[in-house]
Write a protein that holds these residues in place. Structure first.
Motif, PDB file in Angstrom:
ATOM      1  N   ASP A 106      23.285   4.354 -26.149  1.00 49.84           N
ATOM      2  CA  ASP A 106      24.693   3.990 -26.034  1.00 49.84           C
ATOM      3  C   ASP A 106      24.781   2.475 -26.120  1.00 49.84           C
ATOM      4  O   ASP A 106      24.330   1.772 -25.205  1.00 49.84           O
ATOM      5  N   ASP A 107      25.338   1.969 -27.199  1.00 54.78           N
ATOM      6  CA  ASP A 107      25.388   0.533 -27.469  1.00 54.78           C
ATOM      7  C   ASP A 107      23.974  -0.032 -27.390  1.00 54.78           C
ATOM      8  O   ASP A 107      23.140   0.298 -28.197  1.00 54.78           O
ATOM      9  N   PHE A 108      23.694  -0.848 -26.399  1.00 57.03           N
ATOM     10  CA  PHE A 108      22.367  -1.456 -26.301  1.00 57.03           C
ATOM     11  C   PHE A 108      21.530  -0.851 -25.182  1.00 57.03           C
ATOM     12  O   PHE A 108      20.468  -1.358 -24.848  1.00 57.03           O
ATOM     13  N   LYS A 109      22.014   0.235 -24.597  1.00 61.53           N
ATOM     14  CA  LYS A 109      21.299   0.876 -23.498  1.00 61.53           C
ATOM     15  C   LYS A 109      20.602   2.134 -24.007  1.00 61.53           C
ATOM     16  O   LYS A 109      21.219   2.978 -24.649  1.00 61.53           O
ATOM     17  N   THR A 110      19.305   2.248 -23.725  1.00 61.73           N
ATOM     18  CA  THR A 110      18.527   3.422 -24.118  1.00 61.73           C
ATOM     19  C   THR A 110      18.042   4.120 -22.857  1.00 61.73           C
ATOM     20  O   THR A 110      17.480   3.481 -21.971  1.00 61.73           O
ATOM     21  N   MET A 111      18.285   5.424 -22.784  1.00 60.89           N
ATOM     22  CA  MET A 111      17.919   6.205 -21.605  1.00 60.89           C
ATOM     23  C   MET A 111      16.936   7.305 -22.013  1.00 60.89           C
ATOM     24  O   MET A 111      17.196   8.052 -22.961  1.00 60.89           O
ATOM     25  N   ALA A 112      15.806   7.406 -21.317  1.00 58.51           N
ATOM     26  CA  ALA A 112      14.835   8.471 -21.586  1.00 58.51           C
ATOM     27  C   ALA A 112      15.305   9.764 -20.912  1.00 58.51           C
ATOM     28  O   ALA A 112      15.732   9.747 -19.757  1.00 58.51           O
ATOM     29  N   VAL A 113      15.234  10.885 -21.659  1.00 56.77           N
ATOM     30  CA  VAL A 113      15.655  12.182 -21.133  1.00 56.77           C
ATOM     31  C   VAL A 113      14.646  13.244 -21.551  1.00 56.77           C
ATOM     32  O   VAL A 113      13.879  13.045 -22.485  1.00 56.77           O
ATOM     33  N   ARG A 114      14.669  14.366 -20.837  1.00 60.82           N
ATOM     34  CA  ARG A 114      13.830  15.523 -21.203  1.00 60.82           C
ATOM     35  C   ARG A 114      14.756  16.618 -21.699  1.00 60.82           C
ATOM     36  O   ARG A 114      15.631  17.090 -20.978  1.00 60.82           O
ATOM     37  N   PHE A 115      14.575  17.018 -22.970  1.00 62.41           N
ATOM     38  CA  PHE A 115      15.370  18.090 -23.556  1.00 62.41           C
ATOM     39  C   PHE A 115      14.740  19.421 -23.170  1.00 62.41           C
ATOM     40  O   PHE A 115      13.547  19.632 -23.352  1.00 62.41           O
ATOM     41  N   THR A 116      15.561  20.332 -22.609  1.00 63.91           N
ATOM     42  CA  THR A 116      15.042  21.585 -22.056  1.00 63.91           C
ATOM     43  C   THR A 116      15.363  22.813 -22.898  1.00 63.91           C
ATOM     44  O   THR A 116      14.643  23.801 -22.829  1.00 63.91           O
ATOM     45  N   ASN A 117      16.465  22.782 -23.650  1.00 72.80           N
ATOM     46  CA  ASN A 117      16.810  23.926 -24.489  1.00 72.80           C
ATOM     47  C   ASN A 117      17.823  23.538 -25.554  1.00 72.80           C
ATOM     48  O   ASN A 117      18.441  22.479 -25.483  1.00 72.80           O
ATOM     49  N   VAL A 118      17.971  24.435 -26.542  1.00 71.93           N
ATOM     50  CA  VAL A 118      18.975  24.251 -27.589  1.00 71.93           C
ATOM     51  C   VAL A 118      19.497  25.626 -27.983  1.00 71.93           C
ATOM     52  O   VAL A 118      18.760  26.614 -27.958  1.00 71.93           O
ATOM     53  N   SER A 119      20.777  25.695 -28.287  1.00 67.85           N
ATOM     54  CA  SER A 119      21.407  26.925 -28.770  1.00 67.85           C
ATOM     55  C   SER A 119      22.526  26.506 -29.718  1.00 67.85           C
ATOM     56  O   SER A 119      22.710  25.317 -29.979  1.00 67.85           O
ATOM     57  N   ARG A 120      23.317  27.487 -30.169  1.00 64.66           N
ATOM     58  CA  ARG A 120      24.429  27.127 -31.046  1.00 64.66           C
ATOM     59  C   ARG A 120      25.469  26.280 -30.315  1.00 64.66           C
ATOM     60  O   ARG A 120      26.285  25.618 -30.941  1.00 64.66           O
ATOM     61  N   LEU A 121      25.450  26.282 -28.990  1.00 68.60           N
ATOM     62  CA  LEU A 121      26.371  25.454 -28.220  1.00 68.60           C
ATOM     63  C   LEU A 121      25.916  24.002 -28.132  1.00 68.60           C
ATOM     64  O   LEU A 121      26.708  23.129 -27.815  1.00 68.60           O
ATOM     65  N   GLY A 122      24.634  23.743 -28.381  1.00 64.56           N
ATOM     66  CA  GLY A 122      24.134  22.376 -28.336  1.00 64.56           C
ATOM     67  C   GLY A 122      22.837  22.273 -27.555  1.00 64.56           C
ATOM     68  O   GLY A 122      22.118  23.253 -27.362  1.00 64.56           O
ATOM     69  N   PHE A 123      22.541  21.065 -27.073  1.00 63.33           N
ATOM     70  CA  PHE A 123      21.299  20.766 -26.363  1.00 63.33           C
ATOM     71  C   PHE A 123      21.533  20.689 -24.863  1.00 63.33           C
ATOM     72  O   PHE A 123      22.569  20.202 -24.412  1.00 63.33           O
ATOM     73  N   GLY A 124      20.535  21.127 -24.101  1.00 63.88           N
ATOM     74  CA  GLY A 124      20.496  20.904 -22.661  1.00 63.88           C
ATOM     75  C   GLY A 124      19.431  19.864 -22.399  1.00 63.88           C
ATOM     76  O   GLY A 124      18.368  19.888 -23.021  1.00 63.88           O
ATOM     77  N   PHE A 125      19.730  18.925 -21.508  1.00 65.98           N
ATOM     78  CA  PHE A 125      18.725  17.919 -21.161  1.00 65.98           C
ATOM     79  C   PHE A 125      18.865  17.537 -19.695  1.00 65.98           C
ATOM     80  O   PHE A 125      19.878  17.816 -19.060  1.00 65.98           O
ATOM     81  N   GLU A 126      17.807  16.942 -19.166  1.00 66.61           N
ATOM     82  CA  GLU A 126      17.789  16.540 -17.757  1.00 66.61           C
ATOM     83  C   GLU A 126      17.489  15.060 -17.645  1.00 66.61           C
ATOM     84  O   GLU A 126      16.710  14.505 -18.426  1.00 66.61           O
ATOM     85  N   VAL A 127      18.126  14.458 -16.667  1.00 68.30           N
ATOM     86  CA  VAL A 127      17.900  13.053 -16.345  1.00 68.30           C
ATOM     87  C   VAL A 127      18.147  12.905 -14.838  1.00 68.30           C
ATOM     88  O   VAL A 127      18.804  13.748 -14.231  1.00 68.30           O
ATOM     89  N   ASN A 128      17.632  11.864 -14.237  1.00 65.27           N
ATOM     90  CA  ASN A 128      17.672  11.740 -12.773  1.00 65.27           C
ATOM     91  C   ASN A 128      18.818  10.903 -12.219  1.00 65.27           C
ATOM     92  O   ASN A 128      18.785  10.516 -11.062  1.00 65.27           O
ATOM     93  N   ASP A 129      19.829  10.591 -13.023  1.00 67.47           N
ATOM     94  CA  ASP A 129      20.945   9.831 -12.464  1.00 67.47           C
ATOM     95  C   ASP A 129      22.267  10.228 -13.114  1.00 67.47           C
ATOM     96  O   ASP A 129      22.306  11.001 -14.052  1.00 67.47           O
ATOM     97  N   PHE A 130      23.362   9.670 -12.578  1.00 66.47           N
ATOM     98  CA  PHE A 130      24.703  10.005 -13.052  1.00 66.47           C
ATOM     99  C   PHE A 130      25.231   9.022 -14.091  1.00 66.47           C
ATOM    100  O   PHE A 130      26.422   8.961 -14.334  1.00 66.47           O
ATOM    101  N   SER A 131      24.379   8.238 -14.716  1.00 68.93           N
ATOM    102  CA  SER A 131      24.851   7.198 -15.631  1.00 68.93           C
ATOM    103  C   SER A 131      25.254   7.716 -17.015  1.00 68.93           C
ATOM    104  O   SER A 131      25.720   6.949 -17.845  1.00 68.93           O
ATOM    105  N   VAL A 132      25.110   9.010 -17.267  1.00 66.77           N
ATOM    106  CA  VAL A 132      25.476   9.573 -18.565  1.00 66.77           C
ATOM    107  C   VAL A 132      26.998   9.777 -18.599  1.00 66.77           C
ATOM    108  O   VAL A 132      27.557  10.461 -17.745  1.00 66.77           O
ATOM    109  N   LYS A 133      27.652   9.189 -19.589  1.00 66.59           N
ATOM    110  CA  LYS A 133      29.109   9.296 -19.712  1.00 66.59           C
ATOM    111  C   LYS A 133      29.486  10.665 -20.281  1.00 66.59           C
ATOM    112  O   LYS A 133      28.881  11.141 -21.233  1.00 66.59           O
TER     113      LYS A 133
END
Length: 194
Positions: A106-133
């Motif tokens: 996001d702009d100049f901020k890069t956040m590491a995440v773990r992607f856990t699943n994908v379906s026709r609805l999209g991707f699921g991922f996990e991260v340890n904070d609430f900074s995702v908009k």
């Protein structure tokens, strides 16, 4: 190896099946360069006939999956479609498990995440904070073995779990090349998990 014929665009190609499962068929054929990813093919011999789609083309082989495979429903789609799907709680879609890492950018901020699943609805991922908009488009990079893909995702929901926060993001846009890499990666991961 089992002999197989492939009907594609009105022409029959001879082939030999080197692997056949419920969700994957690997076929050596006479002219694989005549095929392209996503195209329909009828695979048949004197015993069986199956409508298939081309998942991957190499110099000597084709990887085919059933034509109705959920893999081909994974794609970018408008939010109007997703709103309808989320409202109908009885609809169930196949989800492919992932355990891969990537980044949200996001702009100049890069956040590491773990992607856990994908379906026709999209991707699921996990991260340890609430900074995702929420409801924001992110550039991403997702590891698929030695390759990476770069879809744009819109984060739609968050669910607080015991040790992490699980997010759901629909696919805003993805190139055909990246979609092909993702589909092949999902099939190989499912195959290796068996």
């Amino acid at each position: 190896m089992k002999d197989m014929q492939l009907l594609h665009n009105g022409k029959v190609y001879r082939g030999q099946v080197s692997y056949e499962g419920n969700d994957l068929m690997e076929v050596s054929c006479t002219d694989p360069s005549s095929f392209a990813g996503g195209e329909s093919v009828i695979a048949f011999n004197y015993r069986t006939k199956a409508q298939m789609r081309v998942l991957r083309v190499s110099q000597s082989k084709l990887i085919l999956v059933p034509a109705d495979s959920e893999l081909f429903h994974i794609q970018a789609a408008g939010s109007q479609i997703y709103d309808d799907m989320y409202r109908d709680e009885d609809k169930v879609f196949t989800s492919y498990k992932l355990n891969t890492y990537g980044t949200l950018i996001d702009d100049f901020k890069t956040m590491a995440v773990r992607f856990t699943n994908v379906s026709r609805l999209g991707f699921g991922f996990e991260v340890n904070d609430f900074s995702v908009k929420m409801n924001h488009v992110f550039d991403t990079m997702i590891m698929c073995d030695e390759a990476t893909i770069h879809p744009k995702l819109i984060v739609r929901y968050a669910h607080i779990q015991e040790k992490t926060i699980r997010y759901g993001a629909e696919i805003h846009s993805i190139s055909e090349k990246d979609l092909s890499k993702l589909r092949y990666y999902l099939v190989t991961q499912q195959f290796l998990a068996k």
